[in-house]
Design an enzyme around this catalytic site. Structure first.
Site, PDB file in Angstrom:
ATOM      1  N   ARG A 111       0.573  -1.288  -0.115  1.00 27.98           N
ATOM      2  CA  ARG A 111      -0.229   0.213  -0.128  1.00 27.98           C
ATOM      3  C   ARG A 111       0.672   1.130  -0.015  1.00 27.98           C
ATOM      4  NH1 ARG A 111      -5.516   1.609   3.802  1.00 27.98           N
ATOM      5  NH2 ARG A 111      -5.711   0.231   2.189  1.00 27.98           N
ATOM      6  N   HIS A 138      -7.894   1.031  -6.505  1.00 29.12           N
ATOM      7  CA  HIS A 138      -7.186  -0.222  -5.166  1.00 29.12           C
ATOM      8  C   HIS A 138      -8.654  -1.824  -5.796  1.00 29.12           C
ATOM      9  CE1 HIS A 138      -7.520  -1.202  -1.305  1.00 29.12           C
ATOM     10  NE2 HIS A 138      -8.785  -0.391  -0.297  1.00 29.12           N
ATOM     11  N   GLN A 141     -10.585  -3.625  -2.898  1.00 27.74           N
ATOM     12  CA  GLN A 141     -11.160  -3.438  -2.295  1.00 27.74           C
ATOM     13  C   GLN A 141     -12.645  -3.559  -3.851  1.00 27.74           C
ATOM     14  OE1 GLN A 141     -11.914  -1.931   0.561  1.00 27.74           O
ATOM     15  NE2 GLN A 141     -14.552  -2.412  -0.024  1.00 27.74           N
ATOM     16  N   ASP A 233     -16.975   7.283  -1.972  1.00 20.88           N
ATOM     17  CA  ASP A 233     -15.719   7.193  -0.789  1.00 20.88           C
ATOM     18  C   ASP A 233     -15.960   8.026  -0.116  1.00 20.88           C
ATOM     19  OD1 ASP A 233     -13.784   5.794   0.241  1.00 20.88           O
ATOM     20  OD2 ASP A 233     -12.897   6.235  -1.127  1.00 20.88           O
ATOM     21  N   CYS A 273     -15.825   1.596   0.892  1.00 26.20           N
ATOM     22  CA  CYS A 273     -15.232   0.922   1.287  1.00 26.20           C
ATOM     23  C   CYS A 273     -14.614   0.955   2.721  1.00 26.20           C
ATOM     24  CB  CYS A 273     -14.136   1.000   0.566  1.00 26.20           C
ATOM     25  SG  CYS A 273     -13.393   2.599   0.447  1.00 26.20           S
ATOM     26  N   ARG A 301     -13.699  -8.574   1.815  1.00 25.13           N
ATOM     27  CA  ARG A 301     -12.037  -8.304   1.700  1.00 25.13           C
ATOM     28  C   ARG A 301     -11.966  -9.765   2.506  1.00 25.13           C
ATOM     29  NH1 ARG A 301      -9.971  -3.076   1.519  1.00 25.13           N
ATOM     30  NH2 ARG A 301      -8.047  -4.605   0.782  1.00 25.13           N
TER      31      ARG A 301
HETATM   32  N1   CP Z   1     -11.219   0.205   2.671  1.00 26.84           N
HETATM   33  C1   CP Z   1      -9.912  -0.148   3.301  1.00 26.84           C
HETATM   34  O1   CP Z   1      -8.980  -0.255   2.247  1.00 26.84           O
HETATM   35  O2   CP Z   1      -9.862   0.239   4.748  1.00 26.84           O
HETATM   36  P1   CP Z   1      -8.139   0.157   5.619  1.00 26.84           P
HETATM   37  O3   CP Z   1      -7.860   1.816   4.369  1.00 26.84           O
HETATM   38  O4   CP Z   1      -8.756   0.218   6.290  1.00 26.84           O
HETATM   39  O5   CP Z   1      -7.001  -1.045   5.061  1.00 26.84           O
HETATM   40  N1  NVA Z   2      -9.715   6.467  -1.290  1.00 29.49           N
HETATM   41  C1  NVA Z   2      -9.213   6.228   0.199  1.00 29.49           C
HETATM   42  C2  NVA Z   2      -9.825   4.681   0.262  1.00 29.49           C
HETATM   43  C3  NVA Z   2      -9.833   4.068   1.802  1.00 29.49           C
HETATM   44  C4  NVA Z   2      -9.323   2.804   1.995  1.00 29.49           C
HETATM   45  C5  NVA Z   2      -7.989   6.704   0.040  1.00 29.49           C
HETATM   46  O1  NVA Z   2      -7.344   6.592  -0.718  1.00 29.49           O
HETATM   47  O2  NVA Z   2      -7.324   7.294   0.879  1.00 29.49           O
END
Ligand code: CP
Ligand code: NVA
Length: 315
Positions: A111, A138, A141, A233, A273, A301
Site C-alpha cells: 500500500r 484499489h 477493494q 467514498d 469501502c 475483503r
Molecule cells: N477499505 C480499506 O482499504 O480500508 P483500510 O484503509 O482500513 O485498509
Molecule cells: N480513497 C480512500 C480509500 C481508503 C480505503 C483513500 O485513498 O484514502
C-alpha cells in the site's frame, strides 16, 4: 478444488485492467467457495508454509487485518512491514527491496502512494506483487465489492452502479471492475474531481466489449437515477488531508442522503469501502440504514483476498 485450476499462478495484481472477465469470475467464485467452507468450520492448507510480506506506507485497518488473517486461514503467514521500519525509508531502492524480499517471501502486498512504485516493485520482484491501494487504484477493494454485489443481487451483468463523489482510486478501480463485468457504471463528481480521462477511456472500451456502459456526469441526481447499487467514498483520501476543508464545500451536493437516494431503485444497496465520515459523503441514516451492506463488503475483503492469494501464490 477445480476453481484453483487456471493461469493465475505467479501473476501480479496491480490493476483489474490486467484481468479478463473470466479471471475475475474465477476469483469471485473461489472467494464464495472459500467463504462457505470457512463458515462450515473447515481448515485450509492451500498456502501452507508460504509467507506474504505486507508493506504499508499509509495507514490501514481492513487491508492489514484481512490480508494477515487470510494468510493465517490458508495455513501461511502474513508479515507486516511498516515502511518506517524498512530501509526503504532511508533510501534503499524499490528495485533492491523487491529483489531481496523475493529471496525470503512467496508474495508481496504493498500500500503506497504512486502506482509506478508498485509497478517498479513488481518488475524487480520474482514473486507475485499485489496492489493494496495506491493514489490511483484499489483493486482488492473492488473484488470484495463485486463479490458483495453478487451476493445481494445474484448477478453483476446489466446492473447499474452509481458512484458519487471524488474520482479517486476506488472510483478508478470500480470503473475497470464494472466495465469488465458488463455493468452500467455512472459516476458523478464535481468538475475538478472527475476520474482520470485515460481510465474512463479504457473502461469505456472494456464496457463496449462486455455489454456494459460508462457515464461520467456532473449531476448526482442524474447519476443516481434507477441505480441498483450506490457507492461513495471519502472526499479527501489519505495524503489529501490539507484539502479536507475546501473539499467539504465543493462536494456537499454529492452527499448520499435520504433525499438523493429516493431516485435509486427501491431495492438499492449502499456500499462504502470504509473508513466513512458520517455527515460528509454519506448521512448516518443511509450508512446505518437497512440498505447498507458495508459490513458484508468489509468482510468480503477477507474472502476475496484469500482467493487472490490462493490463485497467485498457491502450489
Ligand atoms: N477499505 C480499506 O482499504 O480500508 P483500510 O484503509 O482500513 O485498509
Ligand atoms: N480513497 C480512500 C480509500 C481508503 C480505503 C483513500 O485513498 O484514502
Amino acid at each position: 478444488m477445480p476453481l484453483l485450476q487456471g493461469n493465475l499462478k505467479g501473476r501480479d495484481l496491480l490493476s483489474l485492467k490486467d484481468y479478463t472477465p473470466e479471471e475475475i469470475n474465477q476469483i469471485l467464485n473461489l472467494a464464495d467457495e472459500l467463504k462457505a467452507s470457512h463458515k462450515e468450520g473447515n481448515q485450509s492448507s492451500l498456502l501452507q508454509g508460504k509467507t506474504l510480506g505486507m508493506i504499508f506506507q499509509k495507514p490501514s485497518t481492513r487491508t492489514r487485518v484481512s490480508f494477515e488473517v487470510a494468510m493465517f486461514q490458508l495455513g501461511g503467514h502474513g508479515l507486516h512491514l511498516s515502511a518506517a521500519d524498512l530501509q526503504l525509508g532511508r533510501g534503499e531502492t524499490i528495485s533492491d527491496t523487491g529483489k531481496v524480499l523475493s529471496r525470503y517471501l512467496d508474495g508481496l502486498m504493498i500500500r503506497t502512494f504512486a502506482q509506478k512504485d508498485v509497478e517498479e516493485l513488481a518488475e524487480s520482484a520474482d514473486i507475485p506483487v499485489i496492489n493494496g491501494l495506491t493514489d490511483l487504484l484499489h483493486p482488492c477493494q473492488i473484488l470484495a465489492d463485486l463479490q458483495t454485489v453478487r451476493e445481494h443481487k445474484g448477478e453483476l451483468k446489466g446492473l447499474k452502479l452509481t458512484y458519487l463523489g471524488d474520482g479517486n482510486n476506488v472510483c478508478h478501480s470500480l470503473l475497470y471492475g464494472c466495465a469488465k463485468m458488463g455493468m452500467h457504471i455512472s459516476v458523478a463528481s464535481p468538475q475538478n474531481y472527475l476520474p482520470a480521462p485515460h481510465i474512463v477511456e479504457e473502461a469505456s472500451s472494456m464496457a463496449s466489449e462486455t455489454g456494459g456502459s460508462v457515464a461520467i456526469l456532473l449531476s448526482p441526481l442524474e447519476a443516481v437515477q434507477d441505480a441498483d447499487v450506490v457507492v461513495t467514498d471519502v472526499w479527501a483520501s489519505m495524503g489529501q488531508e490539507a484539502e479536507q476543508k475546501e473539499r467539504l464545500q465543493t462536494f456537499a451536493p454529492y452527499q448520499v442522503n435520504t433525499d438523493l437516494i429516493k431516485r435509486a431503485k427501491p431495492d438499492y444497496i449502499f456500499m462504502h469501502c470504509l473508513p466513512a465520515h458520517r455527515g460528509e459523503e454519506v448521512s448516518a441514516e443511509i450508512i446505518d440504514g437497512p440498505h447498507a451492506v458495508v459490513l458484508d463488503e468489509a468482510e468480503n475483503r477477507l474472502h476475496a483476498q484469500k482467493a487472490v492469494l490462493a490463485l497467485l501464490m498457491g502450489y
